[in-house]
Design an enzyme around this catalytic site. Structure first.
Site, PDB file in Angstrom:
ATOM      1  N   CYS A 239      -4.589   2.352  -3.727  1.00  0.00           N
ATOM      2  CA  CYS A 239      -3.344   2.880  -3.132  1.00  0.00           C
ATOM      3  C   CYS A 239      -2.202   1.886  -3.313  1.00  0.00           C
ATOM      4  CB  CYS A 239      -3.521   3.213  -1.644  1.00  0.00           C
ATOM      5  SG  CYS A 239      -4.712   4.509  -1.377  1.00  0.00           S
TER       6      CYS A 239
ATOM      7  N   HIS B 270       0.864  -1.178   0.000  1.00  0.00           N
ATOM      8  CA  HIS B 270       0.000   0.000   0.000  1.00  0.00           C
ATOM      9  C   HIS B 270       0.907   1.235   0.000  1.00  0.00           C
ATOM     10  CE1 HIS B 270      -2.788   2.960   1.794  1.00  0.00           C
ATOM     11  NE2 HIS B 270      -3.765   2.158   1.413  1.00  0.00           N
TER      12      HIS B 270
ATOM     13  N   GLN C 206      -4.563  -5.269   6.856  1.00  0.00           N
ATOM     14  CA  GLN C 206      -5.551  -6.189   6.278  1.00  0.00           C
ATOM     15  C   GLN C 206      -5.546  -7.557   6.957  1.00  0.00           C
ATOM     16  OE1 GLN C 206      -7.844  -5.398   4.189  1.00  0.00           O
ATOM     17  NE2 GLN C 206      -7.081  -3.368   3.664  1.00  0.00           N
TER      18      GLN C 206
ATOM     19  N   ASP D 220       3.051  -4.476   7.847  1.00  0.00           N
ATOM     20  CA  ASP D 220       1.814  -3.701   7.761  1.00  0.00           C
ATOM     21  C   ASP D 220       0.657  -4.689   7.898  1.00  0.00           C
ATOM     22  OD1 ASP D 220      -0.520  -2.573   6.842  1.00  0.00           O
ATOM     23  OD2 ASP D 220       0.365  -1.658   5.066  1.00  0.00           O
TER      24      ASP D 220
ATOM     25  N   LYS E 292     -10.486  -0.969  10.248  1.00  0.00           N
ATOM     26  CA  LYS E 292     -10.569  -2.201   9.443  1.00  0.00           C
ATOM     27  C   LYS E 292     -10.760  -3.400  10.366  1.00  0.00           C
ATOM     28  CE  LYS E 292      -7.346  -0.256   6.080  1.00  0.00           C
ATOM     29  NZ  LYS E 292      -8.098   0.089   4.884  1.00  0.00           N
TER      30      LYS E 292
HETATM   31  N1  PMP Z   1      -1.861  -0.681   4.539  1.00  0.00           N
HETATM   32  C1  PMP Z   1      -2.811  -1.435   3.981  1.00  0.00           C
HETATM   33  C2  PMP Z   1      -2.452  -2.812   3.513  1.00  0.00           C
HETATM   34  C3  PMP Z   1      -4.096  -0.943   3.847  1.00  0.00           C
HETATM   35  O1  PMP Z   1      -5.042  -1.697   3.294  1.00  0.00           O
HETATM   36  C4  PMP Z   1      -4.390   0.359   4.304  1.00  0.00           C
HETATM   37  C5  PMP Z   1      -5.781   0.965   4.153  1.00  0.00           C
HETATM   38  N2  PMP Z   1      -6.346   0.782   2.908  1.00  0.00           N
HETATM   39  C6  PMP Z   1      -3.377   1.099   4.887  1.00  0.00           C
HETATM   40  C7  PMP Z   1      -2.135   0.548   4.993  1.00  0.00           C
HETATM   41  C8  PMP Z   1      -3.600   2.479   5.405  1.00  0.00           C
HETATM   42  O2  PMP Z   1      -4.437   2.440   6.503  1.00  0.00           O
HETATM   43  P1  PMP Z   1      -5.001   3.790   7.141  1.00  0.00           P
HETATM   44  O3  PMP Z   1      -5.548   4.585   6.004  1.00  0.00           O
HETATM   45  O4  PMP Z   1      -6.053   3.329   8.090  1.00  0.00           O
HETATM   46  O5  PMP Z   1      -3.861   4.462   7.811  1.00  0.00           O
END
Ligand code: PMP
Length: 415
Positions: free
Chosen positions: A372, A130, A210, A207, A233
């Site tokens: 993203c 991401h 997910q 990270d 999430k």
């Molecule tokens: N890493 C991953 C794998 C994600 O799916 C996301 C959210 N789509 C993020 C980071 C960023 O998370 P946040 O916007 O809650 O900071």
């Protein structure tokens, strides 16, 4: 849970806990919410916990001596302990509250990265990250003259582990990898990756955005040095997330933001002495209500039993995958054998955005775009995909309804 023939999730009972799932959209169509990788819905118990804080004990934490401040502080710190147990951290001081995964990763980059990395050091980042696990490292690399090397992904969406091993040099200091890919659902072999990183005396940041709502996470078993995730999430609120950090690393890290809460003493003449972790990294008034509600969300999801939850989400994934493969002209992107309940797909000759808009007319919420993860999209020669992602409260009937709607949409756009 029902205790009949086998242990399964009682999905209907569980759905009743989510007021929003009863919503009708677009002229009375039942909402089918398949955008869980972006944000999960919030159960009533979590909403009630949030409201209860404001109705009964809204107060700033840590410094107050009065009753409300004491209750708020206790609930806030109790949440930290619940998080510790949830990810099986050894020490509660290893849990830092942040605004989310993004802020947690930026914290590591700005504090650990800035203080520990020097020109010529190398960071390994996977191609399926991401943007929030790419951009903070690019910013740091630019500032400090670091080299970023990319762990490649194969056609199925799995990391190339032979290439990963070969990327290490004596200058490799950090590996940044998602536990689960938000765009494809691939579950990465993070504990093996941690083992390899540690053999090379490098650190690993995982990270977990997910992962935490879908599988049991044990930071000690994974041997992660840093592990980040978001509340929203995880059936919890927005505006709150967590950074787990190994204490020996946190202890040596400087603050990244200055202000109240993160100090021991402040003197205009002699400067400031900083608090120990985790408070050193929590400058200013945090998202108190959200931290407390996150505690409730964690208890809520833990009560589902991860074995049952995983089993259920895998059934949804399998059923959806099988049925979607029956649609002519539709391609699933990312078919790793070990996947979480995420399906990215494209329809030949149609824009993903059009598919998303048309499916929405049937009441089905999916996500379209680059998720993203533009470097990953480019790997597949795409700008965007459609993505359906499932959570505990989704049903096989919803999957069938979605696939039927998708079939109609595909026929429509291709005619
Ligand atoms: N890493 C991953 C794998 C994600 O799916 C996301 C959210 N789509 C993020 C980071 C960023 O998370 P946040 O916007 O809650 O900071």
């Amino acid at each position: 849970m029902s205790m009949t023939d086998e242990l399964t999730l009682d999905v209907q009972a569980l759905r009743a806990e989510f007021p929003v799932l009863g919503r009708k959209v677009h002229g009375g169509k039942a909402l089918v919410y398949f955008d869980n990788a972006a944000t999960t819905q919030t159960p009533k118990a979590v909403l009630d916990t949030w409201v209860d804080y404001f109705e009964r004990y809204n107060a700033n934490i840590h410094r107050g001596l009065h009753r409300l401040a004491d209750e708020a502080t206790q609930a806030y710190e109790h949440s930290r302990d619940t998080v510790r147990e949830f990810v099986n951290a050894e020490d509660v001081r290893e849990i830092i509250f942040t605004r989310g995964t993004t802020e947690a990763i930026n914290l590591v980059a700005q504090s650990w990265g800035r203080s520990q990395l020097v020109e010529g050091d190398e960071i390994l980042i996977s191609r399926l990250e991401h943007h929030s696990n790419i951009v903070p490292w690019q910013m740091l690399a630019q500032e400090k003259g670091l080299t970023i090397r990319i762990i490649p992904v194969d056609e199925r969406g799995e990391l190339d582990m032979a290439a990963y091993r070969a990327l290490f040099t004596p200058r490799t200091r950090l590996v940044c990898v998602a536990h689960v890919s938000n765009a494809l659902g691939t579950v990465n072999p993070v504990s093996e990756m941690a083992r390899i990183a540690h053999e090379h005396d490098a650190r690993i940041l995982v990270d977990g955005a997910q992962a935490v709502a879908h599988t049991r996470v044990d930071v000690q078993a994974l041997d992660a040095d840093f592990y980040a995730f978001s509340g929203h999430k995880l059936y919890g609120p927005t505006g709150v997330g967590v950074l787990y950090g190994r204490f020996s690393l946190l202890e040596a890290m400087p603050p990244w933001q200055g202000g109240g809460e993160m100090i021991k003493t402040v003197s205009l003449e002699e400067g400031t002495r900083f608090a120990e972790p985790p408070h050193r990294f929590e400058a200013g008034t945090p998202a108190i209500a959200e931290v407390i509600a996150l505690e409730r969300a964690i208890r809520w999801v833990t009560n589902l039993h991860f074995e049952l939850l995983e089993d259920w989400e895998q059934r949804l994934l399998k059923h959806a995958t099988e049925r979607m493969k029956g649609i002519d002209g539709m391609r699933i992107i990312g078919e790793a054998p070990h996947k979480a309940a995420v399906i990215s797909f494209v329809v030949d000759g149609a824009h993903s955005q059009d598919i998303g808009l048309l499916v929405d007319q049937f009441g089905v919420a999916i996500r379209t775009g680059h998720h993203c993860a533009q470097p990953l999209m480019h790997h597949y020669g795409l700008d965007a995909t459609c993505r359906a992602s499932f959570a505990a409260y989704n049903t096989l009937e919803e999957v069938d309804y979605f696939v039927d709607a998708l079939q109609r949409v595909v026929t429509m756009v291709r005619d």
